[in-house]
Design a protein around this motif. Structure first.
Motif, mmCIF file in Angstrom:
data_model
loop_
_atom_site.group_PDB
_atom_site.id
_atom_site.type_symbol
_atom_site.label_atom_id
_atom_site.label_comp_id
_atom_site.label_asym_id
_atom_site.label_seq_id
_atom_site.Cartn_x
_atom_site.Cartn_y
_atom_site.Cartn_z
ATOM 1 N N ALA A 136 0.807 -1.217 0.000
ATOM 2 C CA ALA A 136 0.000 0.000 0.000
ATOM 3 C C ALA A 136 0.845 1.275 0.000
ATOM 4 O O ALA A 136 0.297 2.379 0.022
ATOM 5 C CB ALA A 136 -0.931 -0.007 1.205
ATOM 6 N N ARG A 137 2.151 1.137 -0.051
ATOM 7 C CA ARG A 137 3.025 2.315 0.003
ATOM 8 C C ARG A 137 2.973 3.114 -1.296
ATOM 9 O O ARG A 137 2.628 2.592 -2.338
ATOM 10 C CB ARG A 137 4.459 1.887 0.312
ATOM 11 C CG ARG A 137 4.565 1.354 1.725
ATOM 12 C CD ARG A 137 5.953 0.939 2.080
ATOM 13 N NE ARG A 137 5.928 0.343 3.425
ATOM 14 C CZ ARG A 137 6.890 -0.377 3.920
ATOM 15 N NH1 ARG A 137 7.991 -0.588 3.219
ATOM 16 N NH2 ARG A 137 6.783 -0.877 5.118
ATOM 17 N N GLY A 138 3.323 4.393 -1.169
ATOM 18 C CA GLY A 138 3.377 5.261 -2.340
ATOM 19 C C GLY A 138 2.038 5.889 -2.692
ATOM 20 O O GLY A 138 1.894 6.511 -3.734
ATOM 21 N N ARG A 139 1.060 5.754 -1.836
ATOM 22 C CA ARG A 139 -0.284 6.297 -2.092
ATOM 23 C C ARG A 139 -0.653 7.449 -1.164
ATOM 24 O O ARG A 139 -1.790 7.899 -1.159
ATOM 25 C CB ARG A 139 -1.327 5.192 -1.939
ATOM 26 C CG ARG A 139 -1.116 4.038 -2.873
ATOM 27 C CD ARG A 139 -2.166 2.978 -2.654
ATOM 28 N NE ARG A 139 -1.778 1.755 -3.339
ATOM 29 C CZ ARG A 139 -2.350 0.595 -3.136
ATOM 30 N NH1 ARG A 139 -3.338 0.479 -2.292
ATOM 31 N NH2 ARG A 139 -1.939 -0.478 -3.789
ATOM 32 N N GLY A 140 0.287 7.872 -0.335
ATOM 33 C CA GLY A 140 0.014 8.967 0.591
ATOM 34 C C GLY A 140 -0.629 8.546 1.896
ATOM 35 O O GLY A 140 -1.055 9.393 2.690
ATOM 36 N N LEU A 141 -0.705 7.244 2.152
ATOM 37 C CA LEU A 141 -1.353 6.768 3.375
ATOM 38 C C LEU A 141 -0.576 7.162 4.626
ATOM 39 O O LEU A 141 -1.169 7.496 5.659
ATOM 40 C CB LEU A 141 -1.539 5.248 3.326
ATOM 41 C CG LEU A 141 -2.461 4.736 2.225
ATOM 42 C CD1 LEU A 141 -2.462 3.215 2.195
ATOM 43 C CD2 LEU A 141 -3.865 5.274 2.416
ATOM 44 N N GLY A 142 0.746 7.125 4.560
ATOM 45 C CA GLY A 142 1.555 7.521 5.707
ATOM 46 C C GLY A 142 1.278 8.960 6.110
ATOM 47 O O GLY A 142 1.087 9.264 7.284
ATOM 48 N N ALA A 143 1.230 9.849 5.122
ATOM 49 C CA ALA A 143 0.936 11.259 5.400
ATOM 50 C C ALA A 143 -0.465 11.411 5.980
ATOM 51 O O ALA A 143 -0.677 12.193 6.916
ATOM 52 C CB ALA A 143 1.077 12.089 4.123
ATOM 53 N N GLU A 144 -1.426 10.652 5.465
ATOM 54 C CA GLU A 144 -2.789 10.704 5.997
ATOM 55 C C GLU A 144 -2.833 10.249 7.453
ATOM 56 O O GLU A 144 -3.533 10.852 8.273
ATOM 57 C CB GLU A 144 -3.734 9.840 5.165
ATOM 58 C CG GLU A 144 -4.100 10.444 3.830
ATOM 59 C CD GLU A 144 -5.126 9.600 3.082
ATOM 60 O OE1 GLU A 144 -6.076 9.112 3.722
ATOM 61 O OE2 GLU A 144 -4.963 9.428 1.872
ATOM 62 N N LEU A 145 -2.090 9.190 7.764
ATOM 63 C CA LEU A 145 -2.062 8.698 9.140
ATOM 64 C C LEU A 145 -1.446 9.727 10.085
ATOM 65 O O LEU A 145 -1.963 9.975 11.179
ATOM 66 C CB LEU A 145 -1.286 7.385 9.218
ATOM 67 C CG LEU A 145 -1.976 6.172 8.606
ATOM 68 C CD1 LEU A 145 -0.990 5.004 8.498
ATOM 69 C CD2 LEU A 145 -3.192 5.771 9.423
ATOM 70 N N VAL A 146 -0.346 10.335 9.662
ATOM 71 C CA VAL A 146 0.303 11.353 10.506
ATOM 72 C C VAL A 146 -0.638 12.540 10.693
ATOM 73 O O VAL A 146 -0.804 13.039 11.815
ATOM 74 C CB VAL A 146 1.650 11.806 9.902
ATOM 75 C CG1 VAL A 146 2.223 12.994 10.678
ATOM 76 C CG2 VAL A 146 2.639 10.654 9.891
ATOM 77 N N ARG A 147 -1.274 12.982 9.624
ATOM 78 C CA ARG A 147 -2.208 14.122 9.733
ATOM 79 C C ARG A 147 -3.386 13.779 10.645
ATOM 80 O O ARG A 147 -3.876 14.640 11.383
ATOM 81 C CB ARG A 147 -2.677 14.547 8.358
ATOM 82 C CG ARG A 147 -1.597 15.265 7.572
ATOM 83 C CD ARG A 147 -2.113 15.799 6.240
ATOM 84 N NE ARG A 147 -1.048 16.427 5.502
ATOM 85 C CZ ARG A 147 -0.593 15.998 4.330
ATOM 86 N NH1 ARG A 147 -1.120 14.945 3.748
ATOM 87 N NH2 ARG A 147 0.392 16.635 3.726
ATOM 88 N N ALA A 148 -3.844 12.533 10.615
ATOM 89 C CA ALA A 148 -4.935 12.117 11.510
ATOM 90 C C ALA A 148 -4.470 12.179 12.969
ATOM 91 O O ALA A 148 -5.225 12.609 13.855
ATOM 92 C CB ALA A 148 -5.413 10.712 11.154
ATOM 93 N N CYS A 149 -3.233 11.766 13.232
ATOM 94 C CA CYS A 149 -2.675 11.859 14.586
ATOM 95 C C CYS A 149 -2.591 13.324 15.017
ATOM 96 O O CYS A 149 -2.928 13.666 16.158
ATOM 97 C CB CYS A 149 -1.293 11.214 14.647
ATOM 98 S SG CYS A 149 -1.299 9.428 14.443
ATOM 99 N N GLU A 150 -2.136 14.173 14.113
ATOM 100 C CA GLU A 150 -2.030 15.599 14.417
ATOM 101 C C GLU A 150 -3.405 16.193 14.716
ATOM 102 O O GLU A 150 -3.560 16.977 15.655
ATOM 103 C CB GLU A 150 -1.379 16.344 13.252
ATOM 104 C CG GLU A 150 0.064 15.991 13.027
ATOM 105 C CD GLU A 150 0.642 16.579 11.756
ATOM 106 O OE1 GLU A 150 1.853 16.404 11.545
ATOM 107 O OE2 GLU A 150 -0.100 17.214 10.964
#
Length: 116
Positions: free
Chosen positions: A33-47
């Motif tokens: 699932a990498r390369g789709r922006g999911l990591g950034a979405e998860l971090v933004r959800a934490c923020e």
């Protein structure tokens, strides 16, 4: 909150000026699932969750060799605030694994800043 804060070791990533604060202890995206922006979405959800609780600072801990994660966090506005060259992690089985040294970086972001 004060009693929990007092029970944590000095320099704990969850303590800032004697106050508890949010930090991301472990974040991963499955290889497929990498390369789709999911990591950034998860971090933004934490923020967003932290901001919703009135917090202004979020920390993330990451291994110094995790270049992909470091690039992501830099893009999102995190900066290195601490380095632990004597951190340990378990490699392998919980019963027969090995404790190895690694360098752990603590990154920090002030919420509401320019980089989001």
């Amino acid at each position: 909150q004060e009693s929990l804060s007092a029970s944590l070791p000095p320099g704990s990533p969850a303590v800032l000026a004697g106050r508890l604060k949010p930090y991301v202890a472990s974040l991963a995206v499955r290889q497929a699932a990498r390369g789709r922006g999911l990591g950034a979405e998860l971090v933004r959800a934490c923020e967003a969750a932290a901001a919703g609780k009135g917090q202004r600072i979020v920390q993330i801990q990451v291994e110094s060799t995790n270049e992909v994660a470091l690039r992501l966090y830099a893009r999102l506005g995190y900066r290195v605030v601490a380095m632990d060259t004597r951190a340990r992690k378990l490699v392998g089985d919980v019963f027969f694994g090995e404790s190895v040294l690694f360098t752990k970086l603590t990154l920090e972001k002030t919420l509401g800043g320019d980089a989001t």
